[in-house]
Design a protein around this motif. Structure first.
Motif, short mmCIF file in Angstrom:
data_model
loop_
_atom_site.label_atom_id
_atom_site.label_comp_id
_atom_site.label_asym_id
_atom_site.label_seq_id
_atom_site.Cartn_x
_atom_site.Cartn_y
_atom_site.Cartn_z
N ASP A 187 0.84 -1.19 0.00
CA ASP A 187 0.00 0.00 0.00
C ASP A 187 0.88 1.24 0.00
O ASP A 187 2.11 1.15 0.06
N VAL A 188 0.24 2.40 -0.05
CA VAL A 188 0.97 3.66 -0.17
C VAL A 188 1.82 3.93 1.07
O VAL A 188 2.92 4.51 0.97
N TYR A 189 1.35 3.53 2.24
CA TYR A 189 2.11 3.79 3.46
C TYR A 189 3.37 2.93 3.55
O TYR A 189 4.36 3.32 4.16
N ALA A 190 3.32 1.76 2.92
CA ALA A 190 4.51 0.91 2.89
C ALA A 190 5.60 1.55 2.06
O ALA A 190 6.79 1.38 2.35
N SER A 191 5.21 2.29 1.03
CA SER A 191 6.21 2.95 0.18
C SER A 191 6.97 4.02 0.95
O SER A 191 8.10 4.38 0.57
N LEU A 192 6.38 4.55 2.01
CA LEU A 192 7.07 5.53 2.85
C LEU A 192 7.84 4.86 3.98
O LEU A 192 9.05 5.09 4.14
N SER A 193 7.16 4.02 4.73
CA SER A 193 7.76 3.47 5.95
C SER A 193 8.69 2.28 5.68
O SER A 193 9.87 2.30 6.07
N LEU A 194 8.19 1.25 5.02
CA LEU A 194 9.00 0.05 4.81
C LEU A 194 10.15 0.30 3.85
O LEU A 194 11.20 -0.34 3.97
N THR A 195 9.97 1.21 2.91
CA THR A 195 11.08 1.57 2.03
C THR A 195 12.23 2.15 2.83
O THR A 195 13.40 1.78 2.64
N TYR A 196 11.90 3.04 3.75
CA TYR A 196 12.94 3.65 4.58
C TYR A 196 13.65 2.59 5.42
O TYR A 196 14.88 2.55 5.50
N VAL A 197 12.87 1.71 6.04
CA VAL A 197 13.45 0.68 6.91
C VAL A 197 14.34 -0.26 6.11
O VAL A 197 15.46 -0.59 6.53
N THR A 198 13.85 -0.72 4.97
CA THR A 198 14.61 -1.64 4.14
C THR A 198 15.94 -1.04 3.70
O THR A 198 17.00 -1.67 3.80
N LEU A 199 15.91 0.19 3.23
CA LEU A 199 17.13 0.82 2.73
C LEU A 199 18.10 1.14 3.87
O LEU A 199 19.32 1.05 3.69
N PHE A 200 17.57 1.51 5.02
CA PHE A 200 18.45 1.75 6.17
C PHE A 200 19.20 0.48 6.55
O PHE A 200 20.43 0.49 6.71
N ILE A 201 18.48 -0.62 6.68
CA ILE A 201 19.11 -1.89 7.03
C ILE A 201 20.10 -2.31 5.95
O ILE A 201 21.23 -2.75 6.25
N ALA A 202 19.70 -2.18 4.69
CA ALA A 202 20.55 -2.64 3.59
C ALA A 202 21.86 -1.87 3.51
O ALA A 202 22.92 -2.46 3.27
N ILE A 203 21.80 -0.56 3.72
CA ILE A 203 23.03 0.24 3.63
C ILE A 203 23.93 0.01 4.83
O ILE A 203 25.15 -0.13 4.69
N VAL A 204 23.34 -0.05 6.02
CA VAL A 204 24.16 -0.28 7.22
C VAL A 204 24.85 -1.64 7.14
O VAL A 204 26.06 -1.75 7.39
N LEU A 205 24.09 -2.68 6.79
CA LEU A 205 24.67 -4.02 6.72
C LEU A 205 25.53 -4.20 5.47
O LEU A 205 26.69 -4.61 5.55
N GLY A 206 24.94 -3.91 4.31
CA GLY A 206 25.62 -4.21 3.05
C GLY A 206 26.82 -3.35 2.76
O GLY A 206 27.81 -3.82 2.18
N VAL A 207 26.75 -2.08 3.14
CA VAL A 207 27.84 -1.16 2.80
C VAL A 207 28.81 -0.98 3.95
O VAL A 207 30.02 -1.16 3.80
N ASP A 208 28.30 -0.64 5.12
CA ASP A 208 29.19 -0.28 6.23
C ASP A 208 29.74 -1.50 6.98
O ASP A 208 30.96 -1.69 7.06
N ILE A 209 28.86 -2.31 7.53
CA ILE A 209 29.31 -3.38 8.42
C ILE A 209 30.08 -4.47 7.67
O ILE A 209 31.16 -4.89 8.11
N LEU A 210 29.56 -4.92 6.53
CA LEU A 210 30.23 -6.00 5.80
C LEU A 210 31.56 -5.57 5.21
O LEU A 210 32.42 -6.42 4.92
N ASN A 211 31.76 -4.27 5.02
CA ASN A 211 33.02 -3.78 4.45
C ASN A 211 33.94 -3.15 5.49
O ASN A 211 35.03 -2.70 5.15
N MET A 212 33.51 -3.12 6.74
CA MET A 212 34.31 -2.46 7.77
C MET A 212 35.66 -3.14 7.96
O MET A 212 36.69 -2.48 8.13
N GLY A 213 35.67 -4.47 7.92
CA GLY A 213 36.92 -5.19 8.09
C GLY A 213 37.94 -4.85 7.02
O GLY A 213 39.14 -4.71 7.30
#
Length: 247
Positions: A170-196
């Motif tokens: 629904d339209v509210y998922a495009s605001l809320s879940l999009t933000y949550v998904t991208l936040f998790i993806a960037i923190v895990l995929g970009v920062d944490i997995l490449n920190m080493g």
């Protein structure tokens, strides 16, 4: 001059996102307007503050290539160098802590509005988050002291994920879940997995997650992508509703 316009544009985008998020969690339109202005000002100030979470003594073993010439014969070999020092890990308030709080609030609010747990919604959320994490991990570019990511590519991918949420849920998922998904993806995929890799190759004395504040990818990409997809889905929904109402 261009930098000033970019900063103003970013601040205005932050204001819009904060206003829409506050309305989504149940605050009235009038109060959301004032609160959004205050939060935008606070976030700008918080960009310069960090919280130290860890400081540990770290040892490094580096292999450096070396070449010597003996009687016109070239020999190649690696030299192992041992190094040690303190590594400090910090979290930027505006670049990580605030997005973390926003992600928690938005996800709780969305799933609370559903009234009952929808397993199909949850599966879509998990699958899109895993997919986004893998994609952003591949897009991550490791430099000497930090990890970078293409803003344009990340923004396009984020908007596409938001549109999937909007059309599938629904339209509210495009605001809320999009933000949550991208936040998790960037923190895990970009920062944490490449920190080493950053620690081993750059040997920095400190590592900051979200260190660029409101200009950091952790803050900017989820915000821009979720806001764009939310407005697009809202426009399409309103247009279709208007067309259906016309006799």
């Amino acid at each position: 001059m261009l930098d000033e316009f970019l900063i103003l544009g970013l601040d205005f985008t932050v204001f819009l996102f904060m206003r829409e998020s506050l309305i989504f969690i149940g605050i009235s339109d009038d109060l959301a307007l004032y609160y959004a202005i205050i939060l935008t000002l606070i976030l700008n100030a918080a960009s310069f503050h960090e919280v130290r979470i860890s400081e540990k003594f770290t040892k490094y073993v580096l292999e450096l290539p070396n070449v010597i010439n003996v009687n016109n014969e070239v020999y190649y070999f690696n030299i192992k160098i041992k190094s040690k020092g303190y590594l400090t890990i910090t979290l930027n308030i505006a670049g990580f802590i605030v997005p973390l709080v926003l992600a928690l609030v938005l996800s709780l609010r969305y799933f609370t509005l559903l009234k009952s747990l929808r397993l199909d919604y949850l599966m879509i959320f998990i699958l899109l988050t895993l997919l986004a994490t893998l994609i952003f991990n591949r897009l991550g570019m490791i430099f000497r002291h930090y990890v970078g990511i293409s803003l344009v590519k990340s923004y396009i991918i984020g908007v596409l994920i938001g549109l999937i949420y909007g059309f599938e849920l629904d339209v509210y998922a495009s605001l809320s879940l999009t933000y949550v998904t991208l936040f998790i993806a960037i923190v895990l995929g970009v920062d944490i997995l490449n920190m080493g890799k950053v620690v081993l190759e750059g040997r920095p004395r400190s590592v900051s997650i979200g260190g660029m504040g409101i200009a950091d990818a952790i803050f900017v990409i989820p915000l821009l992508s979720s806001l764009t997809s939310y407005y697009v889905i809202s426009f399409i929904s309103n247009y279709l509703f208007t067309q259906l109402m016309i006799p």
